[in-house]
Design a protein around this motif. Structure first.
Motif, PDB file in Angstrom:
ATOM      1  N   MET A   1     -58.925  60.979  12.205  1.00  0.00           N
ATOM      2  CA  MET A   1     -58.151  62.218  12.245  1.00  0.00           C
ATOM      3  C   MET A   1     -57.064  62.168  13.316  1.00  0.00           C
ATOM      4  N   GLU A   2     -57.390  61.624  14.497  1.00  0.00           N
ATOM      5  CA  GLU A   2     -56.400  61.568  15.564  1.00  0.00           C
ATOM      6  C   GLU A   2     -55.216  60.693  15.172  1.00  0.00           C
ATOM      7  N   ALA A   3     -55.467  59.587  14.506  1.00  0.00           N
ATOM      8  CA  ALA A   3     -54.381  58.711  14.053  1.00  0.00           C
ATOM      9  C   ALA A   3     -53.517  59.432  13.019  1.00  0.00           C
ATOM     10  N   ARG A   4     -54.160  60.149  12.119  1.00  0.00           N
ATOM     11  CA  ARG A   4     -53.409  60.882  11.097  1.00  0.00           C
ATOM     12  C   ARG A   4     -52.591  61.998  11.718  1.00  0.00           C
ATOM     13  N   ILE A   5     -53.147  62.686  12.708  1.00  0.00           N
ATOM     14  CA  ILE A   5     -52.404  63.754  13.389  1.00  0.00           C
ATOM     15  C   ILE A   5     -51.224  63.159  14.154  1.00  0.00           C
ATOM     16  N   ALA A   6     -51.420  62.000  14.780  1.00  0.00           N
ATOM     17  CA  ALA A   6     -50.326  61.345  15.506  1.00  0.00           C
ATOM     18  C   ALA A   6     -49.190  60.989  14.552  1.00  0.00           C
ATOM     19  N   VAL A   7     -49.527  60.521  13.361  1.00  0.00           N
ATOM     20  CA  VAL A   7     -48.512  60.200  12.365  1.00  0.00           C
ATOM     21  C   VAL A   7     -47.767  61.465  11.952  1.00  0.00           C
ATOM     22  N   LEU A   8     -48.491  62.546  11.733  1.00  0.00           N
ATOM     23  CA  LEU A   8     -47.855  63.811  11.360  1.00  0.00           C
ATOM     24  C   LEU A   8     -46.945  64.330  12.475  1.00  0.00           C
ATOM     25  N   GLU A   9     -47.368  64.172  13.719  1.00  0.00           N
ATOM     26  CA  GLU A   9     -46.529  64.592  14.846  1.00  0.00           C
ATOM     27  C   GLU A   9     -45.255  63.752  14.918  1.00  0.00           C
ATOM     28  N   GLU A  10     -45.369  62.472  14.628  1.00  0.00           N
ATOM     29  CA  GLU A  10     -44.186  61.612  14.627  1.00  0.00           C
ATOM     30  C   GLU A  10     -43.229  62.020  13.505  1.00  0.00           C
ATOM     31  N   ILE A  11     -43.780  62.338  12.355  1.00  0.00           N
ATOM     32  CA  ILE A  11     -42.946  62.817  11.250  1.00  0.00           C
ATOM     33  C   ILE A  11     -42.252  64.107  11.642  1.00  0.00           C
ATOM     34  N   ALA A  12     -42.956  65.004  12.306  1.00  0.00           N
ATOM     35  CA  ALA A  12     -42.356  66.272  12.735  1.00  0.00           C
ATOM     36  C   ALA A  12     -41.218  66.029  13.722  1.00  0.00           C
ATOM     37  N   ARG A  13     -41.395  65.094  14.654  1.00  0.00           N
ATOM     38  CA  ARG A  13     -40.332  64.801  15.626  1.00  0.00           C
ATOM     39  C   ARG A  13     -39.105  64.228  14.924  1.00  0.00           C
ATOM     40  N   SER A  14     -39.326  63.277  14.023  1.00  0.00           N
ATOM     41  CA  SER A  14     -38.174  62.675  13.330  1.00  0.00           C
ATOM     42  C   SER A  14     -37.501  63.692  12.417  1.00  0.00           C
ATOM     43  N   THR A  15     -38.280  64.583  11.817  1.00  0.00           N
ATOM     44  CA  THR A  15     -37.703  65.622  10.976  1.00  0.00           C
ATOM     45  C   THR A  15     -36.871  66.584  11.807  1.00  0.00           C
ATOM     46  N   GLU A  16     -37.345  66.903  13.000  1.00  0.00           N
ATOM     47  CA  GLU A  16     -36.588  67.799  13.880  1.00  0.00           C
ATOM     48  C   GLU A  16     -35.241  67.179  14.246  1.00  0.00           C
ATOM     49  N   LYS A  17     -35.239  65.868  14.550  1.00  0.00           N
ATOM     50  CA  LYS A  17     -33.987  65.188  14.871  1.00  0.00           C
ATOM     51  C   LYS A  17     -33.039  65.203  13.673  1.00  0.00           C
ATOM     52  N   LEU A  18     -33.577  64.952  12.483  1.00  0.00           N
ATOM     53  CA  LEU A  18     -32.742  64.959  11.286  1.00  0.00           C
ATOM     54  C   LEU A  18     -32.173  66.344  11.017  1.00  0.00           C
ATOM     55  N   LEU A  19     -32.968  67.382  11.247  1.00  0.00           N
ATOM     56  CA  LEU A  19     -32.476  68.741  11.037  1.00  0.00           C
ATOM     57  C   LEU A  19     -31.364  69.085  12.017  1.00  0.00           C
ATOM     58  N   GLU A  20     -31.467  68.613  13.258  1.00  0.00           N
ATOM     59  CA  GLU A  20     -30.402  68.840  14.237  1.00  0.00           C
ATOM     60  C   GLU A  20     -29.111  68.174  13.778  1.00  0.00           C
ATOM     61  N   LYS A  21     -29.220  66.933  13.264  1.00  0.00           N
ATOM     62  CA  LYS A  21     -28.033  66.238  12.759  1.00  0.00           C
ATOM     63  C   LYS A  21     -27.446  66.980  11.562  1.00  0.00           C
ATOM     64  N   MET A  22     -28.311  67.445  10.667  1.00  0.00           N
ATOM     65  CA  MET A  22     -27.837  68.161   9.487  1.00  0.00           C
ATOM     66  C   MET A  22     -27.150  69.461   9.887  1.00  0.00           C
ATOM     67  N   ASP A  23     -27.670  70.132  10.900  1.00  0.00           N
ATOM     68  CA  ASP A  23     -27.062  71.374  11.371  1.00  0.00           C
ATOM     69  C   ASP A  23     -25.658  71.112  11.902  1.00  0.00           C
ATOM     70  N   ALA A  24     -25.502  70.038  12.677  1.00  0.00           N
ATOM     71  CA  ALA A  24     -24.176  69.689  13.208  1.00  0.00           C
ATOM     72  C   ALA A  24     -23.214  69.362  12.070  1.00  0.00           C
ATOM     73  N   ARG A  25     -23.708  68.646  11.053  1.00  0.00           N
ATOM     74  CA  ARG A  25     -22.861  68.326   9.900  1.00  0.00           C
ATOM     75  C   ARG A  25     -22.450  69.590   9.154  1.00  0.00           C
TER      76      ARG A  25
END
Length: 119
Positions: A58-82
């Protein structure tokens, strides 16, 4: 310039994002292969800091989900600027088109006035 591709649903996504998803998939597959054969009870709730018969990866799966959330947040910031740049460009283009339309209308009316000897 970011290169883009289409996902299985036809949405445009960047190659960098697709590579990140592949890495996440590989980590999940590796985590699933490393699972021990312990009996797990899906009804047993997880308690902080307590080991028990719950899902051991479970901890490994949660870590993967947290990483996805971080990368998604970065992508959303880029999309907002665009989107902000696109909105600025659209408003400039709209003003230019309105000016062009008014100028063309004035030109046609001027030619008509000259042709009908109104001027």
């Amino acid at each position: 310039m970011t290169m883009n591709a289409r996902d299985t649903e036809g949405n445009v996504v960047s190659y960098a994002f697709m590579e990140k998803l592949k890495q996440v998939d590989e980590r999940l597959l590796a985590a699933n292969e490393d699972k021990s054969d312990q009996a797990r009870s899906p009804t047993t709730p997880l308690a902080l800091g307590v080991s028990g018969p719950h899902d051991t990866d479970m901890e490994a799966r949660i870590a993967v989900l947290e990483e996805i959330a971080r990368s998604t947040e970065k992508l959303l910031e880029k999309m907002d600027a665009r989107m902000i740049r696109i909105e600025d460009r659209q408003s400039r283009d709209l003003r230019w088109l309105i000016g062009l339309g008014l100028g063309a209308t004035a030109l046609v009316l001027g030619v008509m006035a000259k042709g009908f000897h109104w001027l």
